[in-house]
Design a protein around this motif. Structure first.
Motif, mmCIF file in Angstrom:
data_model
loop_
_atom_site.group_PDB
_atom_site.id
_atom_site.type_symbol
_atom_site.label_atom_id
_atom_site.label_comp_id
_atom_site.label_asym_id
_atom_site.label_seq_id
_atom_site.Cartn_x
_atom_site.Cartn_y
_atom_site.Cartn_z
ATOM 1 N N LYS A 68 0.818 -1.211 0.000
ATOM 2 C CA LYS A 68 0.000 0.000 0.000
ATOM 3 C C LYS A 68 0.849 1.258 0.000
ATOM 4 C CE LYS A 68 -3.926 -2.083 2.430
ATOM 5 N NZ LYS A 68 -4.739 -2.050 3.679
ATOM 6 N N GLY A 69 2.133 1.135 0.360
ATOM 7 C CA GLY A 69 3.002 2.310 0.436
ATOM 8 C C GLY A 69 3.086 3.097 -0.861
ATOM 9 N N PRO A 70 3.370 2.428 -2.005
ATOM 10 C CA PRO A 70 3.482 3.182 -3.276
ATOM 11 C C PRO A 70 2.144 3.549 -3.902
ATOM 12 C CG PRO A 70 4.754 1.110 -3.307
ATOM 13 C CD PRO A 70 3.804 1.041 -2.164
ATOM 14 N N LYS A 71 1.012 3.247 -3.250
ATOM 15 C CA LYS A 71 -0.298 3.489 -3.852
ATOM 16 C C LYS A 71 -0.511 4.932 -4.276
ATOM 17 C CE LYS A 71 -5.227 2.673 -3.049
ATOM 18 N NZ LYS A 71 -6.244 2.157 -2.076
ATOM 19 N N PRO A 72 -0.094 5.941 -3.483
ATOM 20 C CA PRO A 72 -0.298 7.329 -3.931
ATOM 21 C C PRO A 72 0.429 7.680 -5.228
ATOM 22 C CG PRO A 72 0.108 7.253 -1.565
ATOM 23 C CD PRO A 72 0.401 5.890 -2.098
ATOM 24 N N THR A 73 1.488 6.934 -5.548
ATOM 25 C CA THR A 73 2.261 7.224 -6.764
ATOM 26 C C THR A 73 1.943 6.235 -7.881
ATOM 27 O OG1 THR A 73 4.135 5.872 -5.987
ATOM 28 C CG2 THR A 73 4.134 8.206 -5.393
ATOM 29 N N ALA A 74 0.835 5.497 -7.755
ATOM 30 C CA ALA A 74 0.534 4.446 -8.731
ATOM 31 C C ALA A 74 0.370 4.995 -10.139
ATOM 32 C CB ALA A 74 -0.728 3.692 -8.297
ATOM 33 N N VAL A 75 -0.265 6.157 -10.266
ATOM 34 C CA VAL A 75 -0.481 6.743 -11.596
ATOM 35 C C VAL A 75 0.848 7.103 -12.250
ATOM 36 C CG1 VAL A 75 -1.535 8.659 -12.846
ATOM 37 C CG2 VAL A 75 -2.764 7.596 -10.953
ATOM 38 N N ILE A 76 1.733 7.714 -11.486
ATOM 39 C CA ILE A 76 3.042 8.102 -12.027
ATOM 40 C C ILE A 76 3.852 6.864 -12.400
ATOM 41 C CG2 ILE A 76 5.200 9.290 -11.517
ATOM 42 C CD1 ILE A 76 3.652 11.136 -9.688
ATOM 43 N N LEU A 77 3.799 5.843 -11.548
ATOM 44 C CA LEU A 77 4.544 4.614 -11.835
ATOM 45 C C LEU A 77 4.001 3.929 -13.083
ATOM 46 C CD1 LEU A 77 4.948 3.130 -8.229
ATOM 47 C CD2 LEU A 77 6.611 4.422 -9.568
ATOM 48 N N ALA A 78 2.672 3.890 -13.224
ATOM 49 C CA ALA A 78 2.080 3.275 -14.411
ATOM 50 C C ALA A 78 2.455 4.050 -15.673
ATOM 51 C CB ALA A 78 0.564 3.210 -14.252
ATOM 52 N N PHE A 79 2.455 5.366 -15.586
ATOM 53 C CA PHE A 79 2.841 6.188 -16.740
ATOM 54 C C PHE A 79 4.306 5.942 -17.115
ATOM 55 C CE2 PHE A 79 4.689 10.085 -18.489
ATOM 56 C CZ PHE A 79 3.880 10.281 -19.596
ATOM 57 N N SER A 80 5.185 5.810 -16.116
ATOM 58 C CA SER A 80 6.600 5.545 -16.390
ATOM 59 C C SER A 80 6.783 4.197 -17.074
ATOM 60 C CB SER A 80 7.397 5.580 -15.079
ATOM 61 O OG SER A 80 7.284 6.834 -14.446
ATOM 62 N N LEU A 81 6.014 3.203 -16.620
ATOM 63 C CA LEU A 81 6.115 1.881 -17.230
ATOM 64 C C LEU A 81 5.648 1.909 -18.678
ATOM 65 C CD1 LEU A 81 6.661 -1.155 -16.914
ATOM 66 C CD2 LEU A 81 4.315 -1.409 -16.084
ATOM 67 N N LEU A 82 4.511 2.547 -18.929
ATOM 68 C CA LEU A 82 3.978 2.605 -20.290
ATOM 69 C C LEU A 82 4.851 3.448 -21.203
ATOM 70 C CD1 LEU A 82 0.165 3.015 -19.521
ATOM 71 C CD2 LEU A 82 1.394 0.936 -20.187
ATOM 72 N N ALA A 83 5.431 4.523 -20.673
ATOM 73 C CA ALA A 83 6.287 5.379 -21.486
ATOM 74 C C ALA A 83 7.521 4.632 -21.965
ATOM 75 C CB ALA A 83 6.698 6.620 -20.689
ATOM 76 N N ASN A 84 8.017 3.707 -21.164
ATOM 77 C CA ASN A 84 9.170 2.909 -21.578
ATOM 78 C C ASN A 84 8.786 1.752 -22.488
ATOM 79 O OD1 ASN A 84 11.897 3.615 -20.028
ATOM 80 N ND2 ASN A 84 10.200 4.035 -18.628
ATOM 81 N N ALA A 85 7.576 1.238 -22.324
ATOM 82 C CA ALA A 85 7.182 0.039 -23.064
ATOM 83 C C ALA A 85 6.703 0.351 -24.475
ATOM 84 C CB ALA A 85 6.084 -0.702 -22.299
ATOM 85 N N PHE A 86 5.978 1.458 -24.664
ATOM 86 C CA PHE A 86 5.399 1.746 -25.974
ATOM 87 C C PHE A 86 6.392 2.485 -26.872
ATOM 88 C CE2 PHE A 86 1.439 1.043 -23.648
ATOM 89 C CZ PHE A 86 0.752 0.258 -24.563
ATOM 90 N N VAL A 87 6.380 2.127 -28.144
ATOM 91 C CA VAL A 87 7.174 2.818 -29.170
ATOM 92 C C VAL A 87 6.238 3.197 -30.309
ATOM 93 C CG1 VAL A 87 9.343 1.652 -28.607
ATOM 94 C CG2 VAL A 87 7.764 0.605 -30.234
ATOM 95 N N ILE A 88 6.584 4.272 -31.007
ATOM 96 C CA ILE A 88 5.715 4.752 -32.093
ATOM 97 C C ILE A 88 6.466 4.858 -33.416
ATOM 98 C CG2 ILE A 88 4.186 6.015 -30.541
ATOM 99 C CD1 ILE A 88 5.721 8.548 -31.195
ATOM 100 N N ASP A 89 7.630 4.196 -33.489
ATOM 101 C CA ASP A 89 8.414 4.254 -34.728
ATOM 102 C C ASP A 89 8.396 2.946 -35.501
ATOM 103 O OD1 ASP A 89 9.850 2.754 -32.966
ATOM 104 O OD2 ASP A 89 11.710 3.901 -33.122
ATOM 105 N N GLY A 90 7.516 2.035 -35.118
ATOM 106 C CA GLY A 90 7.406 0.767 -35.823
ATOM 107 C C GLY A 90 8.449 -0.254 -35.454
ATOM 108 N N SER A 91 9.266 0.002 -34.444
ATOM 109 C CA SER A 91 10.338 -0.926 -34.065
ATOM 110 C C SER A 91 9.945 -1.820 -32.908
ATOM 111 C CB SER A 91 11.595 -0.142 -33.679
ATOM 112 O OG SER A 91 11.354 0.708 -32.564
ATOM 113 N N GLY A 92 8.664 -1.845 -32.534
ATOM 114 C CA GLY A 92 8.233 -2.644 -31.394
ATOM 115 C C GLY A 92 8.275 -4.132 -31.681
ATOM 116 N N ASP A 93 8.547 -4.911 -30.650
ATOM 117 C CA ASP A 93 8.554 -6.367 -30.780
ATOM 118 C C ASP A 93 7.137 -6.914 -30.933
ATOM 119 O OD1 ASP A 93 11.472 -6.783 -30.268
ATOM 120 O OD2 ASP A 93 10.955 -5.896 -28.335
ATOM 121 N N LEU A 94 6.173 -6.178 -30.403
ATOM 122 C CA LEU A 94 4.774 -6.572 -30.524
ATOM 123 C C LEU A 94 4.010 -5.421 -31.160
ATOM 124 C CD1 LEU A 94 2.433 -8.528 -29.934
ATOM 125 C CD2 LEU A 94 2.222 -7.458 -27.672
ATOM 126 N N ALA A 95 3.589 -5.607 -32.411
ATOM 127 C CA ALA A 95 2.889 -4.557 -33.141
ATOM 128 C C ALA A 95 1.456 -4.438 -32.645
ATOM 129 C CB ALA A 95 2.910 -4.852 -34.637
#
Length: 262
Positions: A68-95
């Motif tokens: 429950k400790g990191p719960k207040p920062t869950a939105v920021i953590l989720a955004f950081s994870l998605l920002a690293n995972a998604f690519v928009i230049d067509g070089s993704g391993d999963l299209a």
């Protein structure tokens, strides 16, 4: 075993971590912070997680409280994870759609970064739940004593950190109180469109800010009435016990080892 502990909340108990000198805990928290951001392999992050969980259980903090400790920062953590995972230049391993895709390497990188923050928050929660705000202020003033000779207001810094830690659980308590009052008036925070929910949350955030400023003003008045100047603060004068020195040496050795192995 406590299952709900807020960052900054001290819960009195008689555990080995509670008896450990506050200066040692602060030094080890700083060292573990450096180690967490120096280590590069997920394996060492798993080792650090296991160590933090073991220390939490030693200090009487349950695993649910750590989650429950990191719960207040869950939105920021989720955004950081998605920002690293998604690519928009067509070089993704999963299209996905068009040039949008998911990079496995980016997903792992984001997961490691988020994991570091979660472990750091959990370690901070363990320290604050086993160390009173007064002990934290005294320990900081003692550790920063050499800087006082250079004109650094160590007493003020220690007091600021102590007050900031104390205001975290107070803010959560005030937020819960205002939410309960609004629910009693028939406000439903879980339904409606986004604009409607925003307006409903404004009915909580506005009185929350007012209440926090009122608390801060009351604290400032109390400090002024007591002629607090931040100087002449009592510092920890006793030496570290053998158990404190052993814990400090062992913790620093573990941090260095994790950095070297990774």
């Amino acid at each position: 075993m406590r299952s709900s502990v807020l960052l900054g909340s001290y819960v009195a108990a008689d555990t080995p971590l509670h008896r450990l000198d506050a200066r040692v805990k602060i030094c080890l928290l700083v060292a573990s912070t450096v180690a967490l951001f120096v280590m590069r392999t997920p394996v060492m992050l798993v080792v650090a997680t296991v160590l933090v969980v073991a220390l939490a259980r030693l200090g009487g903090v349950g695993v649910p409280a750590l989650l429950k400790g990191p719960k207040p920062t869950a939105v920021i953590l989720a955004f950081s994870l998605l920002a690293n995972a998604f690519v928009i230049d067509g070089s993704g391993d999963l299209a996905l759609v068009g040039p949008w895709g998911v990079s496995v390497a980016g997903l792992v990188r984001g997961a490691v970064a988020v994991g570091r923050i979660i472990v750091l928050v959990a370690a901070s929660l363990v320290v604050t739940s086993t160390t009173s705000s007064t002990a934290v202020a005294d320990a900081l003033a003692s550790l920063m004593a050499p800087l006082g000779r250079l004109g650094v207001p160590t007493g003020d810094i220690a007091m600021i950190v102590s007050v900031a830690l104390r205001f975290i659980p107070l803010t959560a308590e005030e937020l819960a109180r205002i939410q309960d009052a609004q629910r009693a008036r028939g406000v439903d925070f879980a339904s409606g469109t986004v604009p409607v929910r925003v307006r409903r949350w404004l009915s909580v955030l506005t009185p929350l800010v007012v209440a926090l400023f009122r608390r801060a003003d009351d604290l400032a008045c109390a400090m002024r009435e007591r002629c607090y100047r931040g100087e002449g603060r009592t510092r920890l004068g006793h030496r570290l016990r053998a158990s404190d020195v052993t814990a400090l040496a062992g913790g620093l050795a573990a941090c260095v080892l994790m950095c070297l192995v990774s």
